[in-house]
Design a protein around this motif. Structure first.
Motif, mmCIF file in Angstrom:
data_model
loop_
_atom_site.group_PDB
_atom_site.id
_atom_site.type_symbol
_atom_site.label_atom_id
_atom_site.label_comp_id
_atom_site.label_asym_id
_atom_site.label_seq_id
_atom_site.Cartn_x
_atom_site.Cartn_y
_atom_site.Cartn_z
ATOM 1 N N LYS A 47 6.254 -14.806 83.609
ATOM 2 C CA LYS A 47 6.199 -16.214 83.204
ATOM 3 C C LYS A 47 7.171 -16.515 82.070
ATOM 4 O O LYS A 47 7.243 -17.657 81.608
ATOM 5 N N GLY A 48 7.899 -15.498 81.608
ATOM 6 C CA GLY A 48 8.817 -15.695 80.496
ATOM 7 C C GLY A 48 8.140 -15.723 79.147
ATOM 8 O O GLY A 48 8.734 -16.154 78.149
ATOM 9 N N LEU A 49 6.882 -15.256 79.080
ATOM 10 C CA LEU A 49 6.119 -15.279 77.833
ATOM 11 C C LEU A 49 6.208 -13.974 77.053
ATOM 12 O O LEU A 49 5.724 -13.905 75.921
ATOM 13 N N LEU A 50 6.798 -12.953 77.649
ATOM 14 C CA LEU A 50 6.889 -11.654 76.989
ATOM 15 C C LEU A 50 8.163 -10.957 77.433
ATOM 16 O O LEU A 50 8.453 -10.884 78.626
ATOM 17 N N ASN A 51 8.924 -10.463 76.464
ATOM 18 C CA ASN A 51 10.147 -9.710 76.740
ATOM 19 C C ASN A 51 9.826 -8.225 76.662
ATOM 20 O O ASN A 51 9.533 -7.705 75.581
ATOM 21 N N LEU A 52 9.869 -7.545 77.789
ATOM 22 C CA LEU A 52 9.519 -6.125 77.817
ATOM 23 C C LEU A 52 10.518 -5.270 77.057
ATOM 24 O O LEU A 52 10.217 -4.133 76.694
ATOM 25 N N ASP A 53 11.712 -5.801 76.821
ATOM 26 C CA ASP A 53 12.742 -5.042 76.108
ATOM 27 C C ASP A 53 12.793 -5.377 74.623
ATOM 28 O O ASP A 53 13.614 -4.822 73.890
ATOM 29 N N ALA A 54 11.950 -6.277 74.166
ATOM 30 C CA ALA A 54 11.942 -6.648 72.754
ATOM 31 C C ALA A 54 11.458 -5.469 71.911
ATOM 32 O O ALA A 54 10.535 -4.747 72.300
ATOM 33 N N PRO A 55 12.076 -5.239 70.745
ATOM 34 C CA PRO A 55 11.660 -4.113 69.903
ATOM 35 C C PRO A 55 10.250 -4.314 69.359
ATOM 36 O O PRO A 55 9.818 -5.433 69.089
ATOM 37 N N ILE A 56 9.551 -3.218 69.215
ATOM 38 C CA ILE A 56 8.210 -3.241 68.637
ATOM 39 C C ILE A 56 8.049 -1.987 67.799
ATOM 40 O O ILE A 56 8.494 -0.895 68.182
ATOM 41 N N ARG A 57 7.435 -2.128 66.650
ATOM 42 C CA ARG A 57 7.254 -1.017 65.715
ATOM 43 C C ARG A 57 5.793 -0.587 65.728
ATOM 44 O O ARG A 57 4.892 -1.394 65.496
ATOM 45 N N GLU B 58 4.634 11.715 66.650
ATOM 46 C CA GLU B 58 5.903 11.077 66.300
ATOM 47 C C GLU B 58 5.716 10.112 65.131
ATOM 48 O O GLU B 58 6.559 10.041 64.235
ATOM 49 N N ILE B 59 4.596 9.378 65.148
ATOM 50 C CA ILE B 59 4.335 8.422 64.076
ATOM 51 C C ILE B 59 4.100 9.138 62.753
ATOM 52 O O ILE B 59 4.647 8.751 61.705
ATOM 53 N N LEU B 60 3.301 10.189 62.784
ATOM 54 C CA LEU B 60 3.005 10.918 61.550
ATOM 55 C C LEU B 60 4.248 11.627 61.013
ATOM 56 O O LEU B 60 4.416 11.768 59.797
ATOM 57 N N ARG B 61 5.119 12.034 61.901
ATOM 58 C CA ARG B 61 6.349 12.720 61.463
ATOM 59 C C ARG B 61 7.345 11.742 60.834
ATOM 60 O O ARG B 61 7.968 12.046 59.811
ATOM 61 N N SER B 62 7.469 10.563 61.426
ATOM 62 C CA SER B 62 8.497 9.624 60.980
ATOM 63 C C SER B 62 7.946 8.394 60.259
ATOM 64 O O SER B 62 8.728 7.592 59.737
ATOM 65 N N GLY B 63 6.647 8.225 60.254
ATOM 66 C CA GLY B 63 6.057 7.063 59.620
ATOM 67 C C GLY B 63 5.870 5.903 60.577
ATOM 68 O O GLY B 63 4.987 5.072 60.393
ATOM 69 N N ALA B 64 6.717 5.834 61.612
ATOM 70 C CA ALA B 64 6.616 4.772 62.615
ATOM 71 C C ALA B 64 7.532 5.127 63.776
ATOM 72 O O ALA B 64 8.428 5.963 63.646
ATOM 73 N N VAL B 65 7.289 4.486 64.906
ATOM 74 C CA VAL B 65 8.135 4.653 66.091
ATOM 75 C C VAL B 65 8.668 3.287 66.483
ATOM 76 O O VAL B 65 7.894 2.337 66.663
ATOM 77 N N GLU B 66 9.986 3.179 66.586
ATOM 78 C CA GLU B 66 10.617 1.952 67.054
ATOM 79 C C GLU B 66 10.778 2.054 68.569
ATOM 80 O O GLU B 66 11.437 2.961 69.066
ATOM 81 N N THR B 67 10.182 1.150 69.301
ATOM 82 C CA THR B 67 10.177 1.257 70.754
ATOM 83 C C THR B 67 10.185 -0.140 71.363
ATOM 84 O O THR B 67 10.523 -1.121 70.689
ATOM 85 N N THR B 68 9.829 -0.259 72.633
ATOM 86 C CA THR B 68 9.723 -1.546 73.317
ATOM 87 C C THR B 68 8.407 -1.596 74.076
ATOM 88 O O THR B 68 7.774 -0.565 74.317
ATOM 89 N N VAL B 69 8.006 -2.781 74.491
ATOM 90 C CA VAL B 69 6.789 -2.910 75.285
ATOM 91 C C VAL B 69 6.937 -2.140 76.593
ATOM 92 O O VAL B 69 6.009 -1.472 77.047
ATOM 93 N N GLY B 70 8.131 -2.203 77.200
ATOM 94 C CA GLY B 70 8.358 -1.484 78.446
ATOM 95 C C GLY B 70 8.146 0.012 78.297
ATOM 96 O O GLY B 70 7.535 0.653 79.164
ATOM 97 N N GLU B 71 8.631 0.572 77.207
ATOM 98 C CA GLU B 71 8.447 2.007 76.976
ATOM 99 C C GLU B 71 6.990 2.329 76.672
ATOM 100 O O GLU B 71 6.475 3.376 77.084
ATOM 101 N N LEU B 72 6.310 1.440 75.964
ATOM 102 C CA LEU B 72 4.893 1.662 75.678
ATOM 103 C C LEU B 72 4.071 1.630 76.950
ATOM 104 O O LEU B 72 3.083 2.364 77.085
#
Length: 379
Positions: A125-135, A151-165
């Motif tokens: 519906k164009g309401l969510l970008n699966l490639d948008a970054p998410i922390r 990965e989170i505990l090692r780096s403090g956070a993971v920068e990813t996308t909704v598609g990867e999640l």
């Protein structure tokens, strides 16, 4: 001529993407979900997703094959016993069969399917970008199985996308990845709204992993439970009587409950392109075909040339019992015929190997049914 169906490698899919009664539910201990679920179920008045009408006068060979599959599933169910539910839907004809297929049973991580489906319908519906970054950071950690945690505990956070999640949530059954998607799409209410709008009745969605799992253990969620062994330590301090009451309340009226036939019909509707566009449905089922969890459940019974797109679910133990041991998915034959299957165990003490063997039997029964249909002996 049957339509050609194609299940792509996961990388290609990413590229394409660029407790009461069912009628009057009551919450398990410690979770104020009742009104939300009642509201969702009262509003779910839309007609069920349309399914093709079976041929009025099927070939006698088809009738015999259907009878044999129904008898086989009945035998599997009777032999396994307990609170087992099985449903099978022939995607192309809409014909269905099963064993105890209308029982309301715990989904556990099968419910990740509906979180992802919500994200995909929003993307269309164009309401969510699966490639948008998410922390995803320490504050987003949940409990139990969450491979992203290291990965989170090692780096403090993971920068990813909704598609990867989505891939992490479906293929690895990662609770933290799933929770991050859930928050991005608007929380449990958004998932319930999607189920209602799509006419996918017979499927509940609970309050989220953290409050639900705490309630099953007789506790209220605390954010400290995401760290170290704090959840397990706190659970060990709960009195046996309270754990018993909480566990049994959950099983009696699971906040995340679903009927096997409802799940199978929903998966069939997805495969037919009735919920998502055919392209997006193919992407979704491709991701599910690369699921790593439960390789010896439904997938363990497949024959050469068959593809299984599936999602597992596994609940907590208490007093030697496990709440929710499931596998649901779509089985694709070499000729592209498709069968939606849901196998759900509400609670069991049976050894894990026996549960997996039972699920493999269901897969083999579906394959035998397909091979008994007209024209299959020559192929």
């Amino acid at each position: 001529m049957k339509p050609t169906r194609l299940i792509l490698p996961a990388s290609a899919a990413l590229a394409l993407a660029a407790c009461g009664t069912a009628e009057n539910p009551s919450p398990p201990f410690g979770v104020e979900w009742g009104e939300d679920v009642r509201e969702a179920e009262q509003q779910a008045k839309a007609p069920p997703v349309a399914t093709p009408t079976p041929t009025p006068a099927p070939d006698p060979q088809v009738v015999l094959a259907r009878e044999e599959l129904s008898d086989k599933l009945e035998a599997i169910g009777e032999e396994f016993g307990g609170t087992l539910g099985i449903a099978v839907v022939d995607v192309d004809t809409g014909w269905s069969t099963g064993f105890n297929e209308t029982a309301l049973l715990p989904q556990q991580s099968v419910s990740k399917t509906w979180v992802t489906l919500t994200a995909l319908t929003m993307a269309e519906k164009g309401l969510l970008n699966l490639d948008a970054p998410i922390r995803v950071s320490r504050e987003d950690l949940t409990l139990f199985h969450q491979p992203i945690r290291k990965e989170i505990l090692r780096s403090g956070a993971v920068e990813t996308t909704v598609g990867e999640l989505i891939e992490r949530a479906i293929q690895q059954s990662d609770n933290t990845a799933n929770n991050a998607i859930l928050q991005r799409v608007g929380g449990p209410r958004a998932v319930r709204a999607m189920l209602r709008e799509q006419g996918l009745d017979g499927i509940r969605f609970g309050p989220g992993e953290k409050p639900m799992q705490a309630a099953i253990a007789g506790m209220e969620w605390d954010d400290s439970y995401s760290y170290e062994n704090n959840f397990y330590d706190a659970r060990d301090r709960v009195s046996p009587n309270l754990r018993k009451v909480a566990f049994e309340n959950y099983l009696a009226d699971p906040v995340d409950g679903a009927r096997p036939i409802a799940i199978a019909r929903a998966l069939a509707a997805i495969e037919r392109g009735e919920v998502l566009s055919p392209k997006r449905a193919e992407e979704f089922l491709t991701i599910m075909s690369n699921t790593r969890s439960g390789p010896r459940r439904l997938k363990g019974g497949r024959a050469e040339g068959w593809v299984v797109s599936h999602k597992t679910g596994t609940g907590q133990f208490w007093n030697g019992q496990q709440s929710g041991y499931n596998d649901v998915g779509v089985l694709f034959a070499p000729d592209s015929s498709a069968y939606a299957v849901a196998v759900m165990i509400g609670v069991t003490k049976r050894p894990t190997i026996e549960r997996m063997q039972m699920m493999q039997e269901v897969t083999r029964a579906v394959i035998a049914f397909h091979e008994a249909l007209p024209g299959q002996s020559e192929s």
